[in-house]
Motif scaffolding. Structure first.
Motif, mmCIF file in Angstrom:
data_model
loop_
_atom_site.group_PDB
_atom_site.id
_atom_site.type_symbol
_atom_site.label_atom_id
_atom_site.label_comp_id
_atom_site.label_asym_id
_atom_site.label_seq_id
_atom_site.Cartn_x
_atom_site.Cartn_y
_atom_site.Cartn_z
ATOM 1 N N ARG A 119 0.824 -1.191 0.000
ATOM 2 C CA ARG A 119 0.000 0.000 0.000
ATOM 3 C C ARG A 119 0.874 1.264 0.000
ATOM 4 O O ARG A 119 1.978 1.262 0.505
ATOM 5 N N ASP A 120 0.334 2.339 -0.580
ATOM 6 C CA ASP A 120 1.035 3.619 -0.519
ATOM 7 C C ASP A 120 1.019 4.132 0.909
ATOM 8 O O ASP A 120 -0.043 4.282 1.518
ATOM 9 N N VAL A 121 2.202 4.403 1.457
ATOM 10 C CA VAL A 121 2.312 4.924 2.820
ATOM 11 C C VAL A 121 3.215 6.158 2.814
ATOM 12 O O VAL A 121 3.956 6.403 1.869
ATOM 13 N N ASP A 122 3.133 6.928 3.909
ATOM 14 C CA ASP A 122 4.014 8.089 4.045
ATOM 15 C C ASP A 122 5.433 7.659 4.378
ATOM 16 O O ASP A 122 6.399 8.279 3.909
ATOM 17 N N LEU A 123 5.554 6.621 5.209
ATOM 18 C CA LEU A 123 6.890 6.139 5.548
ATOM 19 C C LEU A 123 6.845 4.675 5.975
ATOM 20 O O LEU A 123 5.793 4.167 6.377
ATOM 21 N N THR A 124 7.992 4.031 5.892
ATOM 22 C CA THR A 124 8.155 2.642 6.326
ATOM 23 C C THR A 124 9.151 2.608 7.473
ATOM 24 O O THR A 124 10.272 3.113 7.355
ATOM 25 N N LEU A 125 8.736 2.013 8.594
ATOM 26 C CA LEU A 125 9.607 1.846 9.752
ATOM 27 C C LEU A 125 10.258 0.469 9.628
ATOM 28 O O LEU A 125 9.591 -0.557 9.743
ATOM 29 N N TYR A 126 11.563 0.479 9.401
ATOM 30 C CA TYR A 126 12.329 -0.735 9.083
ATOM 31 C C TYR A 126 13.109 -1.168 10.310
ATOM 32 O O TYR A 126 14.108 -0.564 10.679
ATOM 33 N N ASP A 127 12.630 -2.219 10.985
ATOM 34 C CA ASP A 127 13.275 -2.739 12.191
ATOM 35 C C ASP A 127 14.373 -3.712 11.764
ATOM 36 O O ASP A 127 14.126 -4.657 11.028
ATOM 37 N N THR A 128 15.611 -3.477 12.252
ATOM 38 C CA THR A 128 16.739 -4.276 11.786
ATOM 39 C C THR A 128 16.930 -5.589 12.545
ATOM 40 O O THR A 128 17.892 -6.313 12.283
ATOM 41 N N PHE A 129 16.036 -5.936 13.481
ATOM 42 C CA PHE A 129 16.212 -7.177 14.247
ATOM 43 C C PHE A 129 16.408 -8.366 13.308
ATOM 44 O O PHE A 129 15.560 -8.648 12.451
ATOM 45 N N GLY A 130 17.532 -9.090 13.468
ATOM 46 C CA GLY A 130 17.773 -10.311 12.707
ATOM 47 C C GLY A 130 18.091 -10.102 11.244
ATOM 48 O O GLY A 130 18.295 -11.071 10.513
ATOM 49 N N LYS A 131 18.142 -8.859 10.796
ATOM 50 C CA LYS A 131 18.340 -8.570 9.383
ATOM 51 C C LYS A 131 19.763 -8.067 9.136
ATOM 52 O O LYS A 131 20.470 -7.649 10.056
ATOM 53 N N ALA A 132 20.167 -8.085 7.864
ATOM 54 C CA ALA A 132 21.410 -7.420 7.494
ATOM 55 C C ALA A 132 21.259 -5.938 7.799
ATOM 56 O O ALA A 132 20.164 -5.380 7.725
ATOM 57 N N GLN A 133 22.364 -5.303 8.174
ATOM 58 C CA GLN A 133 22.315 -3.875 8.443
ATOM 59 C C GLN A 133 22.211 -3.107 7.130
ATOM 60 O O GLN A 133 22.094 -3.697 6.056
ATOM 61 N N VAL A 134 22.259 -1.798 7.192
ATOM 62 C CA VAL A 134 22.006 -0.980 6.001
ATOM 63 C C VAL A 134 23.103 -1.102 4.959
ATOM 64 O O VAL A 134 22.943 -0.605 3.840
ATOM 65 N N ASP A 135 24.225 -1.758 5.302
ATOM 66 C CA ASP A 135 25.263 -1.972 4.300
ATOM 67 C C ASP A 135 24.947 -3.163 3.398
ATOM 68 O O ASP A 135 25.693 -3.453 2.461
ATOM 69 N N GLY A 136 23.836 -3.850 3.661
ATOM 70 C CA GLY A 136 23.411 -4.968 2.827
ATOM 71 C C GLY A 136 22.420 -4.532 1.756
ATOM 72 O O GLY A 136 22.086 -3.357 1.624
ATOM 73 N N ASP A 137 21.925 -5.517 0.991
ATOM 74 C CA ASP A 137 21.028 -5.228 -0.130
ATOM 75 C C ASP A 137 19.562 -5.153 0.281
ATOM 76 O O ASP A 137 18.745 -4.604 -0.460
ATOM 77 N N ASP A 138 19.209 -5.712 1.451
ATOM 78 C CA ASP A 138 17.797 -5.778 1.841
ATOM 79 C C ASP A 138 17.153 -4.397 1.883
ATOM 80 O O ASP A 138 16.038 -4.197 1.382
ATOM 81 N N ILE A 139 17.860 -3.443 2.461
ATOM 82 C CA ILE A 139 17.289 -2.109 2.606
ATOM 83 C C ILE A 139 17.130 -1.423 1.259
ATOM 84 O O ILE A 139 16.227 -0.597 1.071
ATOM 85 N N ASP A 140 17.992 -1.763 0.288
ATOM 86 C CA ASP A 140 17.913 -1.138 -1.037
ATOM 87 C C ASP A 140 16.564 -1.431 -1.690
ATOM 88 O O ASP A 140 15.973 -0.561 -2.342
ATOM 89 N N GLU A 141 16.069 -2.656 -1.507
ATOM 90 C CA GLU A 141 14.786 -3.026 -2.107
ATOM 91 C C GLU A 141 13.652 -2.209 -1.505
ATOM 92 O O GLU A 141 12.700 -1.836 -2.209
ATOM 93 N N VAL A 142 13.740 -1.938 -0.208
ATOM 94 C CA VAL A 142 12.700 -1.141 0.443
ATOM 95 C C VAL A 142 12.759 0.305 -0.043
ATOM 96 O O VAL A 142 11.734 0.921 -0.367
ATOM 97 N N ILE A 143 13.967 0.873 -0.107
ATOM 98 C CA ILE A 143 14.134 2.263 -0.543
ATOM 99 C C ILE A 143 13.632 2.451 -1.973
ATOM 100 O O ILE A 143 13.024 3.481 -2.306
ATOM 101 N N GLU A 144 13.871 1.460 -2.829
ATOM 102 C CA GLU A 144 13.485 1.571 -4.237
ATOM 103 C C GLU A 144 12.006 1.333 -4.479
ATOM 104 O O GLU A 144 11.501 1.576 -5.581
#
Length: 250
Positions: free
Chosen positions: A76-101
């Protein structure tokens, strides 16, 4: 970039001379919104995003949780996404890139214990609009999300590499919590369950190898295991493998 340095994580000392004044100033500095900020919650674990939703529920007149996603893209279209890093690669990984794009995700806000200066700089360079310490209260988090929704870029105070390994405040929910695991112990055990080595975990979580080993020892004591294979089995049986789910709320 707004770097905050304060006893109340996430808001600067200038903005927060007293709790009452901080609330008044933060709210008065915002443009009048006719509707709440529309937010998506994102993490690999359903229990984590449900815990975030529970924390935000009392502020439903200001924050509208639109959907909760575990390893699923925001729909859904939202104003912002709150991305909790628990158990995930940090922002130096590719996971966050998919969310940003993802154009539906709106502004991306990192919600984390890892307030390492390198990670903060990488997140902002990639286009994230916030990098928020998980030690802040629910009310302060709401104020920060409103400010980001209004156009600000907010960054909590960074910590030294030594300090960020042992967060003083653990908020929200996480897998294994009912078994007595701390959030850090749960995160390390979840990565063991997924097959990561100790060195992998240290790199992925920005923890020292000694800290990783310490969390493993304490987690093993709490769940009553002695070997890694036993820990993996316990993790598989107790919800420490990532979920794949999407819950549309509005």
């Amino acid at each position: 970039m707004i770097t905050t340095e304060s006893a109340a994580p996430g808001l600067s000392a200038d903005l927060l001379p007293t709790p009452r004044q901080a609330h008044t100033e933060a709210v008065n500095s915002l443009p009048v919104r006719l509707k709440p900020v529309r937010v998506a919650l994102h993490n690999d674990y359903e229990v984590v995003v449900r815990g975030l939703r529970s924390m935000l529920e009392e502020f439903s007149d200001r924050i509208e949780v639109v959907e909760m996603d575990a390893r699923m893209p925001v729909l859904r279209d939202v104003d912002l996404t709150l991305y909790d890093t628990f158990g995930k690669a940090q922002v130096d990984g590719d996971d966050i890139d998919e969310v940003i794009e993802n154009s539906q995700a709106g502004k991306v806000v990192i919600y984390t214990w890892n307030m390492h200066p390198v990670l903060v700089d990488q997140a902002i360079a990639k286009g994230c609009c916030g990098y928020i310490d998980k030690g802040i209260t629910g009310e302060n988090l709401v104020e920060v999300l409103e400010r980001i929704g209004a156009g600000e870029v907010i960054v909590s105070a960074t910590r030294s590499p030594e300090d960020h390994e042992d967060p003083s405040s653990e908020t929200g929910d996480w897998p294994g919590q009912t078994a007595g695991l701390s959030a850090r112990e749960s995160e390390v055990l979840s990565l063991i369950t997924q097959g990561y080595t100790n060195n992998d975990i240290a790199v992925r979580s920005y923890l020292s190898i000694n800290s990783v080993k310490s969390y493993i020892r304490s987690a093993y004591r709490k769940i009553g295991v002695e070997r890694r294979s036993q820990a993996v089995r316990w993790g598989m049986e107790n919800g420490l493998l990532p979920d794949t789910s999407r819950t549309i709320i509005h």
